[in-house]
Design a protein around this motif. Sequence first.
Motif, PDB file in Angstrom:
ATOM      1  N   TYR A 142      -0.249  -6.764  11.755  1.00  0.00           N
ATOM      2  CA  TYR A 142       0.320  -7.482  12.889  1.00  0.00           C
ATOM      3  C   TYR A 142       1.096  -8.716  12.433  1.00  0.00           C
ATOM      4  CZ  TYR A 142       0.761 -10.190  17.127  1.00  0.00           C
ATOM      5  OH  TYR A 142       1.268 -10.919  18.165  1.00  0.00           O
ATOM      6  N   VAL A 143       0.462  -9.508  11.563  1.00  0.00           N
ATOM      7  CA  VAL A 143       1.109 -10.761  11.156  1.00  0.00           C
ATOM      8  C   VAL A 143       2.351 -10.473  10.316  1.00  0.00           C
ATOM      9  CG1 VAL A 143       0.796 -12.962   9.959  1.00  0.00           C
ATOM     10  CG2 VAL A 143      -1.081 -11.985  11.248  1.00  0.00           C
ATOM     11  N   TYR A 144       2.314  -9.374   9.531  1.00  0.00           N
ATOM     12  CA  TYR A 144       3.475  -9.041   8.716  1.00  0.00           C
ATOM     13  C   TYR A 144       4.684  -8.800   9.613  1.00  0.00           C
ATOM     14  CZ  TYR A 144       6.203  -7.204   4.867  1.00  0.00           C
ATOM     15  OH  TYR A 144       7.162  -7.023   3.915  1.00  0.00           O
ATOM     16  N   GLY A 145       4.424  -8.259  10.792  1.00  0.00           N
ATOM     17  CA  GLY A 145       5.487  -8.151  11.788  1.00  0.00           C
ATOM     18  C   GLY A 145       6.358  -6.932  11.654  1.00  0.00           C
ATOM     19  N   GLY A 146       5.772  -5.777  11.713  1.00  0.00           N
ATOM     20  CA  GLY A 146       6.569  -4.556  11.771  1.00  0.00           C
ATOM     21  C   GLY A 146       6.781  -3.923  10.423  1.00  0.00           C
ATOM     22  N   GLY A 147       7.045  -2.639  10.433  1.00  0.00           N
ATOM     23  CA  GLY A 147       7.327  -1.920   9.195  1.00  0.00           C
ATOM     24  C   GLY A 147       6.079  -1.492   8.446  1.00  0.00           C
ATOM     25  N   ILE A 148       4.897  -1.752   9.016  1.00  0.00           N
ATOM     26  CA  ILE A 148       3.667  -1.361   8.339  1.00  0.00           C
ATOM     27  C   ILE A 148       3.067  -0.150   9.045  1.00  0.00           C
ATOM     28  CG2 ILE A 148       1.321  -2.041   7.733  1.00  0.00           C
ATOM     29  CD1 ILE A 148       2.953  -3.846   6.270  1.00  0.00           C
ATOM     30  N   SER A 149       2.768   0.884   8.264  1.00  0.00           N
ATOM     31  CA  SER A 149       2.035   2.013   8.820  1.00  0.00           C
ATOM     32  C   SER A 149       0.551   1.753   8.591  1.00  0.00           C
ATOM     33  CB  SER A 149       2.463   3.310   8.127  1.00  0.00           C
ATOM     34  OG  SER A 149       1.375   4.201   8.080  1.00  0.00           O
ATOM     35  N   VAL A 150      -0.177   1.574   9.704  1.00  0.00           N
ATOM     36  CA  VAL A 150      -1.611   1.288   9.575  1.00  0.00           C
ATOM     37  C   VAL A 150      -2.310   2.455   8.876  1.00  0.00           C
ATOM     38  CG1 VAL A 150      -3.742   0.957  10.879  1.00  0.00           C
ATOM     39  CG2 VAL A 150      -1.700  -0.296  11.526  1.00  0.00           C
ATOM     40  N   GLY A 151      -1.849   3.673   9.154  1.00  0.00           N
ATOM     41  CA  GLY A 151      -2.445   4.844   8.515  1.00  0.00           C
ATOM     42  C   GLY A 151      -2.337   4.761   7.001  1.00  0.00           C
ATOM     43  N   LYS A 152      -1.148   4.422   6.515  1.00  0.00           N
ATOM     44  CA  LYS A 152      -0.949   4.330   5.070  1.00  0.00           C
ATOM     45  C   LYS A 152      -1.794   3.204   4.473  1.00  0.00           C
ATOM     46  CE  LYS A 152       2.579   3.564   1.532  1.00  0.00           C
ATOM     47  NZ  LYS A 152       3.973   3.213   1.248  1.00  0.00           N
ATOM     48  N   LEU A 153      -1.807   2.059   5.166  1.00  0.00           N
ATOM     49  CA  LEU A 153      -2.566   0.917   4.670  1.00  0.00           C
ATOM     50  C   LEU A 153      -4.049   1.271   4.582  1.00  0.00           C
ATOM     51  CD1 LEU A 153      -2.231  -1.936   3.710  1.00  0.00           C
ATOM     52  CD2 LEU A 153      -2.324  -2.748   6.053  1.00  0.00           C
ATOM     53  N   PHE A 154      -4.558   1.931   5.630  1.00  0.00           N
ATOM     54  CA  PHE A 154      -5.957   2.359   5.624  1.00  0.00           C
ATOM     55  C   PHE A 154      -6.223   3.270   4.423  1.00  0.00           C
ATOM     56  CE2 PHE A 154      -7.594   1.927  10.311  1.00  0.00           C
ATOM     57  CZ  PHE A 154      -7.469   0.560  10.210  1.00  0.00           C
ATOM     58  N   LEU A 155      -5.328   4.249   4.202  1.00  0.00           N
ATOM     59  CA  LEU A 155      -5.543   5.197   3.114  1.00  0.00           C
ATOM     60  C   LEU A 155      -5.536   4.498   1.762  1.00  0.00           C
ATOM     61  CD1 LEU A 155      -3.330   8.239   4.172  1.00  0.00           C
ATOM     62  CD2 LEU A 155      -5.822   8.135   4.129  1.00  0.00           C
ATOM     63  N   MET A 156      -4.733   3.448   1.638  1.00  0.00           N
ATOM     64  CA  MET A 156      -4.653   2.748   0.356  1.00  0.00           C
ATOM     65  C   MET A 156      -5.964   2.069  -0.008  1.00  0.00           C
ATOM     66  SD  MET A 156      -0.888   1.050   0.088  1.00  0.00           S
ATOM     67  CE  MET A 156      -0.952   0.666  -1.651  1.00  0.00           C
ATOM     68  N   GLY A 157      -6.776   1.789   0.994  1.00  0.00           N
ATOM     69  CA  GLY A 157      -8.031   1.093   0.708  1.00  0.00           C
ATOM     70  C   GLY A 157      -9.111   1.976   0.107  1.00  0.00           C
ATOM     71  N   ILE A 158      -8.939   3.298   0.217  1.00  0.00           N
ATOM     72  CA  ILE A 158     -10.038   4.186  -0.175  1.00  0.00           C
ATOM     73  C   ILE A 158     -10.341   4.090  -1.673  1.00  0.00           C
ATOM     74  CG2 ILE A 158     -10.835   6.572  -0.267  1.00  0.00           C
ATOM     75  CD1 ILE A 158      -9.147   7.106   2.227  1.00  0.00           C
TER      76      ILE A 158
ATOM     77  N   LEU B 262      -2.120   4.127  -4.413  1.00  0.00           N
ATOM     78  CA  LEU B 262      -1.177   4.979  -3.674  1.00  0.00           C
ATOM     79  C   LEU B 262      -1.505   6.462  -3.825  1.00  0.00           C
ATOM     80  CD1 LEU B 262       2.297   3.298  -4.169  1.00  0.00           C
ATOM     81  CD2 LEU B 262       1.303   4.054  -2.000  1.00  0.00           C
ATOM     82  N   TRP B 263      -2.461   6.771  -4.700  1.00  0.00           N
ATOM     83  CA  TRP B 263      -2.743   8.158  -5.017  1.00  0.00           C
ATOM     84  C   TRP B 263      -3.093   8.953  -3.748  1.00  0.00           C
ATOM     85  CZ3 TRP B 263      -7.478  11.110  -5.338  1.00  0.00           C
ATOM     86  CH2 TRP B 263      -7.308  12.339  -5.980  1.00  0.00           C
ATOM     87  N   ILE B 264      -3.992   8.409  -2.931  1.00  0.00           N
ATOM     88  CA  ILE B 264      -4.367   9.147  -1.709  1.00  0.00           C
ATOM     89  C   ILE B 264      -3.238   9.153  -0.670  1.00  0.00           C
ATOM     90  CG2 ILE B 264      -5.939   9.137   0.279  1.00  0.00           C
ATOM     91  CD1 ILE B 264      -8.204   8.698  -1.591  1.00  0.00           C
ATOM     92  N   PRO B 265      -2.600   7.996  -0.364  1.00  0.00           N
ATOM     93  CA  PRO B 265      -1.490   8.050   0.598  1.00  0.00           C
ATOM     94  C   PRO B 265      -0.409   9.064   0.202  1.00  0.00           C
ATOM     95  CG  PRO B 265      -2.050   5.774   0.114  1.00  0.00           C
ATOM     96  CD  PRO B 265      -2.919   6.613  -0.755  1.00  0.00           C
ATOM     97  N   ARG B 266      -0.154   9.184  -1.100  1.00  0.00           N
ATOM     98  CA  ARG B 266       0.885  10.136  -1.537  1.00  0.00           C
ATOM     99  C   ARG B 266       0.501  11.556  -1.180  1.00  0.00           C
ATOM    100  NH1 ARG B 266       2.838   7.076  -6.555  1.00  0.00           N
ATOM    101  NH2 ARG B 266       4.286   5.666  -5.497  1.00  0.00           N
ATOM    102  N   ARG B 267      -0.812  11.852  -1.263  1.00  0.00           N
ATOM    103  CA  ARG B 267      -1.270  13.198  -0.890  1.00  0.00           C
ATOM    104  C   ARG B 267      -0.962  13.488   0.578  1.00  0.00           C
ATOM    105  NH1 ARG B 267      -0.948  12.946  -4.744  1.00  0.00           N
ATOM    106  NH2 ARG B 267      -1.876  13.489  -6.709  1.00  0.00           N
ATOM    107  N   PHE B 268      -0.848  12.446   1.355  1.00  0.00           N
ATOM    108  CA  PHE B 268      -0.572  12.613   2.782  1.00  0.00           C
ATOM    109  C   PHE B 268       0.904  12.414   3.102  1.00  0.00           C
ATOM    110  CE2 PHE B 268      -5.095  12.035   2.771  1.00  0.00           C
ATOM    111  CZ  PHE B 268      -5.539  12.847   3.803  1.00  0.00           C
TER     112      PHE B 268
END
Lengths: 429, 163
Positions: free
Chosen positions: A161-177, A421-427
């Motif tokens: 939210y604070v970054y202000g656009g251009g962020i995919s929450v799905g990708k960010l979530f996946l990056m945390g795994i 990025l390994w998991i997000p790339r799979r998606f």
Amino acid sequence: MLILVLVAVFAVTMVLGVPVAFCLGLGGLAFIWLSGVVPIAVLPTLMFSGMDSFPLLAIPFFVIAGDVMQRCGILPKLIAFANSLVGHLRGGLAYVVIVTSMLFAGVTGVALAECAAIGSMLAPSMVRQGYPGGFTSAVIAGSAVMGPIIPPSVAMLVFAYVYGGGISVGKLFLMGIVPGVLIGLTMMAFVAVQARRRNFPVSGERFAVRRVLKALRGAVLGLVVPVIIIGGILGGVFTPTEAGAVAALYGVLVGRFVLRTLTLSDLRKSLLVGAKTSAVIYLLLGTSNVVSWILVRNQVPKVLAQWSLDFTTSAQVFMLVAIAVLFVLGLALEAVPIMIMLIPILAPAAAAYKIDPHHLGLIVVMTVQTALISPPVALSLYIVASIVKAPMKDANRAIWPFMLVVIGITVAMAMWPAVPLWIPRRFGF
Amino acid sequence: MRALVRRVTQALEALTLVGMSVVAVTVVVEVILRYGFGSSLIFTEELTRYTMVWVAFLGGVVALRDGAHVATGGLGDRFGPTVGRIASLTADGLALLFLLTLAWAGIQTLPNQRDQYTTTLNVSIFWFYLAIPVGAVLMALVIVGRRVGLVEAQPGDLPVDDL
């Protein structure tokens, strides 16, 4: 010049102990008054626009969802499952704490809530079995850091939210795994060394596949939560906000009709926790919106980005400096305020280095989690230490190895973006 | 007097709860309608967004009562009780300064919002902007009330009250 006044007012009021949301407001106010050209009406207007957002509603929902699931009895099932996996090892309970934290991280998105929940359930038994109080506090508070790193994550939502656009929450979530799991595994390796050296207790239970499968049946109720959330977001079934609402609904249904433990009064408490927790974040977002409006109007982020570029052209050096700054602020401040204050400044600079905003988000979220365990102000650590009545001195000493694990892995993720990025790339990201 | 204040803050807590429930139920109903019945509520987004602003300001009052706001506490105490007391009094004074200015500025902007209507709810935005002065004044009252011992924290048995 006036910007320096803003910063000074903010710093002084914060040291005095004014709530951080008001400190930001006072800094903005000082600027508005002294500048003489900015109408005071911007204060309420900017605060309102900083809070009035549909994506932001994900915050209360994920807080409520985590709280409901903690009250409805899913946590003991996850503990039983973790126990069937690693309980038989020397230092079994310490492993159980870490594995449970990892699993529960998929249900909750707030480190402090996770820490309090797991601490109140496991810390007393650890001390009863003879684990030192300092170590007990450190392993529980340290592993709770995984809560906001493994999805879902309230901190990641705040970042997006604070970054202000251009962020995919799905990708960010996946990056945390990957980083989250790596933190858990490294902490377990540390526990293995400690268990042998300090002769931690062994439970005498034997590992049995049948026991694992039996415990798994109960734990499935909790294990599917991250699958629903991430699957739903990635599959375009629902927005992150709706995913939070669905997760909360799932918790209520499971608690009411499957486990039959959730009462109406529990639900009332969960809603209130959600409202209060989000109120604190919302007010911070509101007043910080005033400050960042002033900063942007005076091109401060742009100037700072240019300074940074003049200082180094290496994105990696920039990342390391950012990690250092966030960590130092975390010694005194808490995770979410640090993010809300620094993202508007870090984001344009990171963009100048062509850093993927999701990568920046991951590193910021990971680094600020140390705020909860870094003394002198370390809320997570206080909570567990007060549960087991361990002297803060012992807890402070025992936390360092765990903190080093978090920082080490954060730095590694900053240097090698391909790993998270390994998991997000799979998606397909 | 104390009992009255306690009842008032509990009423605020109840209002916060109602707002939070409205937001949660609306979004859940929206999702169910969309996948269960292929329709949706047009006002979901506006209703929830704006109601949440009210929840934030009223919840902010409750959080202030319970000391749940994020702050660095007690730094002044390290320099002796007198310094600590002066620091905490100054902190309260500054918080009041901010809140009262916010309330005043909020009231100033209210007349302009009268004629602005939200697109799907057809309600004047005035009713949502009202949350700012109301919340700010109530928070200021809580700070004063805490100082004179009329307001006390009621964190209840919540496991954790803040982040």
